[in-house]
Design a protein around this motif. Structure first.
Motif, PDB file in Angstrom:
ATOM      1  N   ARG A  81      -9.874  28.106  45.084  1.00 20.52           N
ATOM      2  CA  ARG A  81      -9.816  27.644  46.472  1.00 20.52           C
ATOM      3  C   ARG A  81      -9.045  26.344  46.505  1.00 20.52           C
ATOM      4  O   ARG A  81      -8.852  25.698  45.480  1.00 20.52           O
ATOM      5  CB  ARG A  81     -11.216  27.465  47.031  1.00 20.52           C
ATOM      6  N   GLY A  82      -8.598  25.963  47.685  1.00 20.89           N
ATOM      7  CA  GLY A  82      -7.865  24.720  47.821  1.00 20.89           C
ATOM      8  C   GLY A  82      -6.426  24.853  47.347  1.00 20.89           C
ATOM      9  O   GLY A  82      -5.905  25.956  47.139  1.00 20.89           O
ATOM     10  N   PRO A  83      -5.735  23.726  47.156  1.00 20.72           N
ATOM     11  CA  PRO A  83      -4.321  23.756  46.760  1.00 20.72           C
ATOM     12  C   PRO A  83      -4.130  24.413  45.392  1.00 20.72           C
ATOM     13  O   PRO A  83      -4.938  24.228  44.475  1.00 20.72           O
ATOM     14  CB  PRO A  83      -3.939  22.269  46.707  1.00 20.72           C
ATOM     15  N   VAL A  84      -3.062  25.179  45.261  1.00 21.22           N
ATOM     16  CA  VAL A  84      -2.740  25.843  43.996  1.00 21.22           C
ATOM     17  C   VAL A  84      -1.231  25.807  43.782  1.00 21.22           C
ATOM     18  O   VAL A  84      -0.458  25.532  44.696  1.00 21.22           O
ATOM     19  CB  VAL A  84      -3.217  27.318  43.964  1.00 21.22           C
ATOM     20  N   ARG A  85      -0.847  26.081  42.556  1.00 22.37           N
ATOM     21  CA  ARG A  85       0.576  26.163  42.216  1.00 22.37           C
ATOM     22  C   ARG A  85       0.760  27.281  41.214  1.00 22.37           C
ATOM     23  O   ARG A  85      -0.061  27.468  40.312  1.00 22.37           O
ATOM     24  CB  ARG A  85       1.047  24.838  41.620  1.00 22.37           C
ATOM     25  N   VAL A  86       1.844  28.031  41.351  1.00 20.94           N
ATOM     26  CA  VAL A  86       2.158  29.106  40.420  1.00 20.94           C
ATOM     27  C   VAL A  86       3.069  28.566  39.322  1.00 20.94           C
ATOM     28  O   VAL A  86       4.077  27.908  39.600  1.00 20.94           O
ATOM     29  CB  VAL A  86       2.847  30.285  41.132  1.00 20.94           C
ATOM     30  N   ALA A  87       2.679  28.838  38.079  1.00 18.24           N
ATOM     31  CA  ALA A  87       3.519  28.532  36.924  1.00 18.24           C
ATOM     32  C   ALA A  87       4.001  29.850  36.327  1.00 18.24           C
ATOM     33  O   ALA A  87       3.226  30.801  36.194  1.00 18.24           O
ATOM     34  CB  ALA A  87       2.743  27.732  35.882  1.00 18.24           C
TER      35      ALA A  87
END
Length: 513
Positions: free
Chosen positions: A288-294
């Motif tokens: 949940r909340g902010p995420v980033r794809v690597a």
């Protein structure tokens, strides 16, 4: 508890891993068990079971499908393509398939766990191991610990009044057996033995041990250690062998639950990345909340003879590192790229990616690249971050193995502009073509002069320095250019469009012009 239906099972493991070819009896048929085919034993009557066609080629599986129908089985799973779909249709048996390189024992673990009422929680497996450690300790009369093959302590007994020593205290405190040359030798002896072994104390003040390896088939799953204060039960060795057999089942069940959880997590992540997930996907994934794809990719995948297997190993490395940092973590391999969803904020994401690239490159002996998309405010926007990461991957190379989209934003914008301008006729037309055509027909260097002029911020002295000519020469060329091609360099809009087209469509810079 009611058995899963075939449809419910496919909801859990279906897709790229397990493919359904035909289900003539529908998807509501029950799946009660998963069996491994044994060519040397008669097929048991097991209504509702799935049969894994071990050792049978798909094109030769017709007779096995007929036999499965007579035994009341729900379906047959073949490995590879080209299974007998028509035979399965005729006999009312579902036909499924897995990839050609799938390991049957892994398929069995995955399907057997999914066929249950639900995946066992990871903590449940540990609770069972702790209960087993207590049961063994009570039966043999000595403090007991269960370890994995890497000497990590998975569970330990808490029976009061049993003797312990400093080695056990330190091991339980760190959940890791203290490393020493003496310990290493004892493990070598233990794993070479066919049954329980008695091992002397390693140092003064410590106590001896009774230990046994935990195995399933030919695979070592771990070991069980009992502190021996000289008062163990007479049948301690026999009890320990029985305990090892139970431990093997518990460890296999725990592994199956983990494999299923990873598969489900990977499938949920795939849906988030391609934008097809529903509103509950992120919650089920536990993010949940902010995420980033690597995104991680092999730098030389095209030249590797075993690129697919190496990519799977890369997936393992990325998953291991992410789990070490964030706990239970979903990663997925899509089209040769390993994707991980990193929780925000993103201050340490680049450092993590650099660590993974270094470790993976060393372990796999091939260069690895990593790209990070933009941090998005919620998991439902992960597809946007993935699109950023995919663009950044196209910009990486030996000189830039790791980058975030923010660090290379101008290059990303130019890359997308290049694609956009090239796709539309009205955006690719213009004065830049007249400039290049004039250079080709008359041997002039107008395009090169323009690009250097633009790259120098329209400063004549700076452009002349880039060109290696006198400023008057640069000034003369630009006057001639305007007269002969009709370009108006006094028009700011024309300068901008001309620079973009030369930079993107012609691929010219001051360094390459």
């Amino acid at each position: 508890m009611d058995a899963r239906t075939l449809g419910a099972l496919l909801d859990v493991v279906g897709g790229p891993t397990v493919r359904l070819h035909t289900a003539p009896a529908g998807l509501a048929v029950p799946v009660t068990d998963v069996l491994l085919y044994d060519a040397h034993a008669p097929l048991p009557r097991a209504p509702g079971a799935l049969l894994l066609a071990v050792g049978v080629l798909p094109e030769a599986a017709g007779p096995l499908v007929e036999e499965a129908a007579r035994a009341g089985l729900t379906g047959v799973v073949v490995r590879g393509t080209g299974g007998p779909a028509e035979v399965a249709e005729a006999h009312g048996v579902a036909l499924l398939s897995v990839d050609e390189d799938a390991a049957w024992h892994q398929v069995h673990l995955l399907l057997a766990s999914a066929a249950g009422s639900g995946p066992a929680p990871a903590a449940g497996g540990l609770a069972d191991l702790f209960a087993l450690a207590d049961a063994i300790a009570a039966a043999v009369g000595g403090a007991t610990a269960v370890e994995d093959p890497r000497q990590r302590i998975l569970a330990y007994s808490t029976v009061p009044g049993q003797a312990v020593d400093e080695d056990r205290r330190q091991g339980i405190l760190g959940l890791q057996v203290p490393v020493s040359a003496e310990n290493t030798e004892q493990y070598r002896v233990l794993f070479a033995a066919g049954g329980p072994v008695r091992l002397p104390a390693l140092r003064a003040g410590d106590l001896p041990r009774l230990a046994v390896a935990v195995r399933a088939g030919g695979e070592t799953l771990g070991s069980i250690w009992v502190v021996d204060d000289g008062r163990l039960a007479p049948d301690a060795e026999q009890t320990l062998v029985q305990g090892a057999s139970t431990a093997a089942l518990l460890l296999l069940r725990s592994r199956a639950a983990q494999e299923l959880a990873r598969h489900q997590g990977g499938d949920l992540l795939r849906r988030l990345l391609d934008g097809s997930a529903d509103d509950t996907a992120a919650g089920r994934l536990g993010v949940r909340g902010p995420v980033r794809v690597a995104a991680f990719v092999l730098g030389t995948a095209a030249g590797l003879p075993d690129a697919e297997q190496t990519a799977l190993r890369l997936l393992d490395v990325v998953r291991l590192q992410c789990e070490a940092r964030y706990g239970r973590h979903a990663c997925v391999l899509l089209d040769g790229v390993v994707y991980a969803l990193l929780p925000g904020p993103g201050e340490r994401h680049v450092k993590l990616a650099e660590d993974i690239v270094a470790r993976a490159g060393q372990a796999l002996r091939v260069p690895v690249r990593a790209a990070l998309g933009e941090v998005v405010p919620e998991p439902g926007r992960a597809a946007d971050s993935r699109a950023d990461a995919d663009l950044v991957l196209r910009l990486l190379g030996p000189e830039l193995p790791v980058a975030s989209v923010d660090a290379v934003r101008p290059r990303v914008v130019l890359l997308r502009l290049t694609e956009l301008l090239g796709e539309r006729r009205e955006l690719s037309a213009g004065a830049w073509r007249r400039v290049l055509d004039h250079d080709e027909r008359h041997g002039t260097e107008y395009a090169r002069t323009l690009v250097c002029f633009f790259d120098a911020g329209c400063d004549m002295a700076g452009a002349a320095k880039l060109l290696g000519v006198h400023p008057n020469t640069c000034r003369y060329r630009l006057r001639q250019l305007q007269q002969q091609t009709g370009v108006d360099l006094d028009d700011a809009d024309e300068r901008l469009v001309l620079w973009l087209q030369l930079r993107t469509l012609a691929g010219l810079t001051a360094a390459t012009a």
